[in-house]
Design an enzyme around this catalytic site. Structure first.
Site, PDB file in Angstrom:
ATOM      1  N   GLY A   1      -3.771   1.558  -3.003  1.00 12.68           N
ATOM      2  CA  GLY A   1      -4.199   0.598  -2.000  1.00 12.68           C
ATOM      3  C   GLY A   1      -4.974  -0.482  -2.713  1.00 12.68           C
ATOM      4  O   GLY A   1      -4.413  -1.452  -3.222  1.00 12.68           O
TER       5      GLY A   1
ATOM      6  N   THR B   1       0.814  -1.222   0.000  1.00  8.67           N
ATOM      7  CA  THR B   1       0.000   0.000   0.000  1.00  8.67           C
ATOM      8  C   THR B   1       0.849   1.274   0.000  1.00  8.67           C
ATOM      9  O   THR B   1       1.867   1.361   0.691  1.00  8.67           O
ATOM     10  CB  THR B   1      -0.934   0.005   1.226  1.00  8.67           C
ATOM     11  OG1 THR B   1      -1.691  -1.191   1.195  1.00  8.67           O
ATOM     12  CG2 THR B   1      -1.858   1.206   1.225  1.00  8.67           C
ATOM     13  N   GLU B   2       0.411   2.246  -0.792  1.00  8.47           N
ATOM     14  CA  GLU B   2       1.052   3.567  -0.850  1.00  8.47           C
ATOM     15  C   GLU B   2      -0.034   4.624  -0.713  1.00  8.47           C
ATOM     16  O   GLU B   2      -1.219   4.309  -0.831  1.00  8.47           O
ATOM     17  CB  GLU B   2       1.768   3.736  -2.201  1.00  8.47           C
ATOM     18  CG  GLU B   2       2.904   2.751  -2.374  1.00  8.47           C
ATOM     19  CD  GLU B   2       3.706   3.007  -3.642  1.00  8.47           C
ATOM     20  OE1 GLU B   2       3.401   3.975  -4.370  1.00  8.47           O
ATOM     21  OE2 GLU B   2       4.631   2.222  -3.893  1.00  8.47           O
TER      22      GLU B   2
ATOM     23  N   HIS C   1     -25.233  -4.791  25.855  1.00 10.84           N
ATOM     24  CA  HIS C   1     -24.634  -4.305  27.101  1.00 10.84           C
ATOM     25  C   HIS C   1     -25.190  -2.938  27.519  1.00 10.84           C
ATOM     26  O   HIS C   1     -24.898  -2.470  28.622  1.00 10.84           O
ATOM     27  CB  HIS C   1     -23.107  -4.166  26.956  1.00 10.84           C
ATOM     28  CG  HIS C   1     -22.352  -5.445  27.118  1.00 10.84           C
ATOM     29  ND1 HIS C   1     -22.354  -6.429  26.161  1.00 10.84           N
ATOM     30  CD2 HIS C   1     -21.564  -5.908  28.117  1.00 10.84           C
ATOM     31  CE1 HIS C   1     -21.591  -7.438  26.569  1.00 10.84           C
ATOM     32  NE2 HIS C   1     -21.107  -7.149  27.745  1.00 10.84           N
TER      33      HIS C   1
ATOM     34  N   ASN D   1      -1.172   6.602  -2.707  1.00  7.68           N
ATOM     35  CA  ASN D   1      -2.082   6.619  -3.854  1.00  7.68           C
ATOM     36  C   ASN D   1      -2.309   5.238  -4.460  1.00  7.68           C
ATOM     37  O   ASN D   1      -2.743   5.105  -5.602  1.00  7.68           O
ATOM     38  CB  ASN D   1      -1.541   7.561  -4.938  1.00  7.68           C
ATOM     39  CG  ASN D   1      -1.540   8.997  -4.452  1.00  7.68           C
ATOM     40  OD1 ASN D   1      -2.541   9.480  -3.911  1.00  7.68           O
ATOM     41  ND2 ASN D   1      -0.401   9.656  -4.572  1.00  7.68           N
TER      42      ASN D   1
ATOM     43  N   GLU E   1     -15.609  -3.757  -0.511  1.00  7.01           N
ATOM     44  CA  GLU E   1     -15.998  -3.416  -1.887  1.00  7.01           C
ATOM     45  C   GLU E   1     -15.139  -4.170  -2.905  1.00  7.01           C
ATOM     46  O   GLU E   1     -15.640  -4.623  -3.935  1.00  7.01           O
ATOM     47  CB  GLU E   1     -15.891  -1.901  -2.091  1.00  7.01           C
ATOM     48  CG  GLU E   1     -16.903  -1.092  -1.278  1.00  7.01           C
ATOM     49  CD  GLU E   1     -16.633  -1.105   0.235  1.00  7.01           C
ATOM     50  OE1 GLU E   1     -15.473  -1.273   0.643  1.00  7.01           O
ATOM     51  OE2 GLU E   1     -17.600  -0.973   1.006  1.00  7.01           O
TER      52      GLU E   1
ATOM     53  N   GLU F   1      -6.541  -6.078   3.872  1.00 10.37           N
ATOM     54  CA  GLU F   1      -6.453  -7.263   2.994  1.00 10.37           C
ATOM     55  C   GLU F   1      -7.565  -7.251   1.936  1.00 10.37           C
ATOM     56  O   GLU F   1      -8.145  -8.264   1.591  1.00 10.37           O
ATOM     57  CB  GLU F   1      -6.514  -8.540   3.849  1.00 10.37           C
ATOM     58  CG  GLU F   1      -5.907  -9.780   3.198  1.00 10.37           C
ATOM     59  CD  GLU F   1      -4.402  -9.889   3.322  1.00 10.37           C
ATOM     60  OE1 GLU F   1      -3.761  -8.926   3.806  1.00 10.37           O
ATOM     61  OE2 GLU F   1      -3.856 -10.921   2.909  1.00 10.37           O
TER      62      GLU F   1
END
Lengths: 381, 260
Positions: free
Chosen positions: A129, A124-125, A340, A127, A369, A365
């Site tokens: 992923g 990943t960077e 809860h 720009n 989508e 990972e």
């Protein structure tokens, strides 16, 4: 396909559960609070071979099947999702085993499989992923070195990894289109760790930025070697997802189970209007729905693992398992908070941690989508 | 050097944590209960494996029960035992300790040349504490019960017996039968490698006929009338007043009860 686990797998589950409840569960809250990486727990997991379940024995693993790993990751995550994440997500291990040269396997895979070291998987960077083809990091040959330039972000195990598997373009290599993967050791000059992210959950699993500025590594550090590795990085990364997505689904199943367990326990002891809230139909139905969705997620996960173990394609099933299990974990953790009531919104109970942890799994990972995109391609074909 | 031959006997029992008491008649519901190796028997297996690691030994895991109990062998072997012996007998589901001990003793003779037999001090389910000493009687060997620590030096066994009123040190020559307490060790959790490897270890399944026991001779002389969940009535004392006063009353009450 059998819908009933064999006794070997049941024994595996029972054994890992005992370990996880005794050693890992008591530390989950403190790890979330302090954010300290649990080296001692990783060591204990390594002693039980949890770091190299599917790796071949000759490379330091135990040669187990993916179903065993799915069960182990689920049980560990039920007790402590961060440890589950650490043993479950090991893209570098998978890529090394699939494409690494013999020398690379001996040098880098063995210590990962034995749990002596942790590895980072760096695709990943800022720009790039979901759209991995947009990677900007470059590797340029210069004499007997590769020179790496660029940056990576959202990298799991940043700072605690001994080796990083970095995906980069090779613009000066004629005819090579795809990405290649490079093994970069932590103290290599030109490689610096950038900022660590302050995340919503998984606090004790460091996620951060890597910066490469004229970082020189030996030519042989291209994964798979020059002949087999050049331009093959993306291919092997995608292939590792067949296994990796099953593992993420397993982390999700563990969190969903923990949410269900906590919700059932609370609903049985908390009384309103003179009876335990578990006897109120609305709450009972929440519990029923949580249990049913979890069972469905688990069936998808085990099926994707079983296909992989049988040597069959599981791309569609792994994507389905990952998508459905991650969404189920989020839903179950959310219902756990609801059951809860006000207490669920406090740190006195683990429900809110379950939700914060689960929320990552619809993103990491491959987002939900992206999974749907993968599944739809199979369906439309 | 002669390698020691150590037998670890164990019982496969219902996990007591899974038992449910039916509110109406206090009968026990076992339909959702998982099976496990009885707690103190795990200590016996662990101790046998520690002896192997320290002195060199072959460890035999031995159990007797109906066909379903065979599944337990993998667990016992994953914990470090070298070979498994399973005595399959359907009528053993409700057997009494006298019958079990007789069968185990025959099996130990069949395994042959054994030096040491380890058992848990009692089973997690009925905790009758009978099998170990009875096996010793059948074998004609000395029995050491409630051992919290054992040491082997040459052919001599030194044991610390944890008794209600103190600790007794005993010394004896092998062969012997020893029952161990839960304090003797902390059983290790098997690794994935050990779990996978357990499937490759040898297991012998024997019948009563293989042990020279006529099936009719294992009839239990013990009859279980019924099993019910125990009900512990709480005293429900509430100490009122300010804190100092309430604590003082609490301490007085505890002293009176002999609790402190």
């Amino acid at each position: 396909m059998s819908f009933i686990l064999k006794e070997d797998h049941e024994l595996m589950r029972k054994t890992i559960r005992e370990f996880a409840e005794k050693e890992l569960a008591p530390r989950a809250r403190e790890m979330d609070r302090t954010g300290e990486f649990p080296w001692d727990l990783v060591k204990k997991c390594a002693e039980l071979n949890l770091m190299g379940i599917t790796v071949a024995e000759k490379y330091g693993g135990v040669g187990g099947d993916l179903l065993t790993r799915a069960i182990a990751v689920e049980e560990v995550s039920r007790a402590n999702a961060t440890v589950g994440f650490t043993i479950g997500l090991s893209g570098q291990t998978e890529c090394l085993e699939m494409l690494g040269t013999e020398e690379q396997k001996v040098k880098y895979l063995v210590p990962l499989a034995k749990g002596e070291r942790i590895g980072g998987f760096c695709l990943t960077e800022p720009n790039a992923g979901s759209d991995a083809s947009a990677v900007q990091t470059t590797a340029v040959r210069d004499g007997d070195s590769w020179v790496i330039n660029g940056s990576k972000c959202f990298i799991s195990n940043t700072g605690v990894s001994a080796t990083y598997l970095v995906f980069a373009k090779t613009p000066n290599e004629p005819g090579v289109k795809g990405l290649s993967a490079f093994i970069i050791e932590k103290d290599t000059p030109g490689f610096t760790i950038g900022k660590l992210e302050e995340k919503m959950g998984f606090h004790a699993s460091p996620t951060g930025e890597l910066i490469f500025t004229d970082c020189r590594i030996p030519l042989e550090n291209i994964l798979g070697g020059m002949e087999k590795g050049l331009g093959k990085g993306m291919h092997v990364a995608l292939k590792s997802l067949d296994l990796g997505r099953v593992c993420v689904a397993s982390i999700a199943n563990g969190i969903a189970q923990a949410s269900l367990d906590a919700a059932v326990e609370y609903a049985k002891q908390r009384k309103t209007f003179g009876r335990p809230i578990a006897q109120h139909q609305q709450i009972a139905f929440y519990l029923a729905e949580m249990a049913t969705r979890l069972e469905a997620a688990r069936c998808l996960t085990y099926r994707a693992a079983s296909l992989y173990d049988a040597g069959l394609r599981n791309g569609k099933e792994a994507a389905m398992a990952k998508y459905f299990a991650a969404e189920t974990a989020v839903w179950c953790a959310d219902r756990c908070i609801q059951i809860h009531g006000g207490y669920g919104y406090t740190k006195n109970f683990p429900a809110e941690r379950f939700l914060r942890d689960a929320r990552l799994l619809t993103i990491a990972e491959g987002t939900t989508e992206i999974q749907k995109m993968v599944i739809s391609r199979y369906v439309i074909e | 050097m002669i390698t020691l031959r150590v037998v670890a006997c164990y019982k496969y029992v219902l996990d007591e944590q899974d038992l449910r008491v039916n509110p109406g008649d206090r009968s026990l519901s076992t339909d959702r209960a998982a099976w496990k190796i009885s707690d103190f028997d795990r200590n016996a297996i662990e101790e046998a494996v520690r002896i192997k690691e320290k002195h060199g030994a072959v460890v035999f895991a031995l159990t007797a029960g109906p066909a379903g109990a065979k599944a337990s062998l993998k667990d016992a072997l994953a914990r470090g035992s070298d070979e498994g012996f399973f005595i399959q007998e359907e009528s053993l589901a409700g057997a009494d300790p006298a019958v079990t001990a007789k069968i185990l003793a025959r099996a130990i003779k069949k395994i042959g040349s054994c030096d040491l037999v380890l058992c848990g001090e009692g089973a997690s389910d009925d905790y009758a504490q009978q099998v170990g000493p009875r096996v010793a009687v059948h074998l004609g060997w000395p029995a050491v019960t409630y051992a919290g620590k054992i040491l082997l030096e040459g052919g001599v066994l030194k044991a610390e017996r944890k008794l209600d009123d103190g600790t007794e040190l005993v010394e004896l020559e092998l062969p012997a039968v020893v029952t161990v307490t839960g304090d003797i060790n902390v059983p290790r959790i098997p690794s994935i490698k050990q779990l996978i490897g357990a499937g490759k270890k040898p297991v012998q399944t024997l019948t009563l006929a293989d042990l020279g026991i006529e099936p009719g001779r294992v009839a239990s002389s013990l009859r279980s009338e019924s099993v019910k969940g125990a009900v512990v009535e709480r005293k429900r004392h509430i100490f009122k007043g300010d804190t100092v006063e309430a604590v003082s009353q609490l301490v007085t009450a505890l002293v009176k009860e002999g609790a402190i």
